[in-house]
Design an enzyme around this catalytic site. Structure first.
Site, short mmCIF file in Angstrom:
data_model
loop_
_atom_site.label_atom_id
_atom_site.label_comp_id
_atom_site.label_asym_id
_atom_site.label_seq_id
_atom_site.Cartn_x
_atom_site.Cartn_y
_atom_site.Cartn_z
N HIS A 154 1.01 -1.12 -0.20
CA HIS A 154 -0.01 -0.01 -0.01
C HIS A 154 0.71 1.24 0.12
O HIS A 154 0.56 2.31 -0.71
CB HIS A 154 -0.91 0.20 1.21
N ASP A 197 -3.94 -6.54 -7.93
CA ASP A 197 -4.41 -5.82 -6.74
C ASP A 197 -4.43 -4.37 -7.24
O ASP A 197 -4.35 -4.11 -8.46
CB ASP A 197 -3.31 -5.95 -5.39
#
Length: 166
Positions: free
Chosen positions: A21, A94
């Site tokens: 992230h 993702d």
């Protein structure tokens, strides 16, 4: 409820250092290491004919040979997941707006690299328009074969038709 969930995040976060992230994340494991641990659930999912596998943005320098994230790696997605592990379903990335991708690649470059690697669906590019245009340009310039896009569309439609039958 008609919702399909992917097996995720290939190759697995078991021994990952860093946070995708925020930015770069990697594992030092070898392919043999992964096959005896992190890839076991994916192998089981493939045996059970899962429709989706989500590719994570984890780098595998001891497998790929550089810092390319798994989600952009032809070796990881096409050679290992599709050819060696015999997976024929949909590969989805993702979120492509995560730091591991957006801090290193443009949305266009990341989208093209993902498709070249074997991805069928790109999730949440940092700039949708740039990612879309990058793929169109890559097909127009024969960087991505149109057959690769058609194969992805076929896999996606197969799952959609299966959903309608249920």
């Amino acid at each position: 409820a008609g919702v399909y969930a992917p097996f995720k995040h290939l190759p697995g976060h078991g021994a990952t250092e860093g946070d995708t992230h925020e930015g770069y994340a990697f594992t030092s494991k070898t392919l043999d290491d992964l096959l005896t641990c992190e890839l076991i659930p994916f192998e089981r999912g493939i045996q059970e004919e899962t429709d989706f596998i989500m590719a994570g943005h984890i780098s595998l320098p001891n497998i790929i040979g550089d810092d390319t994230p798994a989600s952009l790696s032809y070796k990881m997605l096409s050679e290992i997941l599709r050819d060696q592990m015999d997976y024929n379903g949909i590969i989805i990335t993702d979120a492509m707006n995560m730091g591991a991708i957006s801090q290193t690649y443009t949305a266009s470059d990341a989208a093209v690299k993902a498709i070249q690697a074997g991805v069928d669906i790109i999730l949440m590019p940092d700039d949708f328009t740039a990612a879309y245009q990058g793929i169109l340009d890559a097909v127009d310039n024969h960087i991505i074969p149109e057959d690769k896009i058609n194969d992805s569309v076929s896999r996606i439609l197969k799952v959609k038709l299966t959903m309608l039958e249920k």
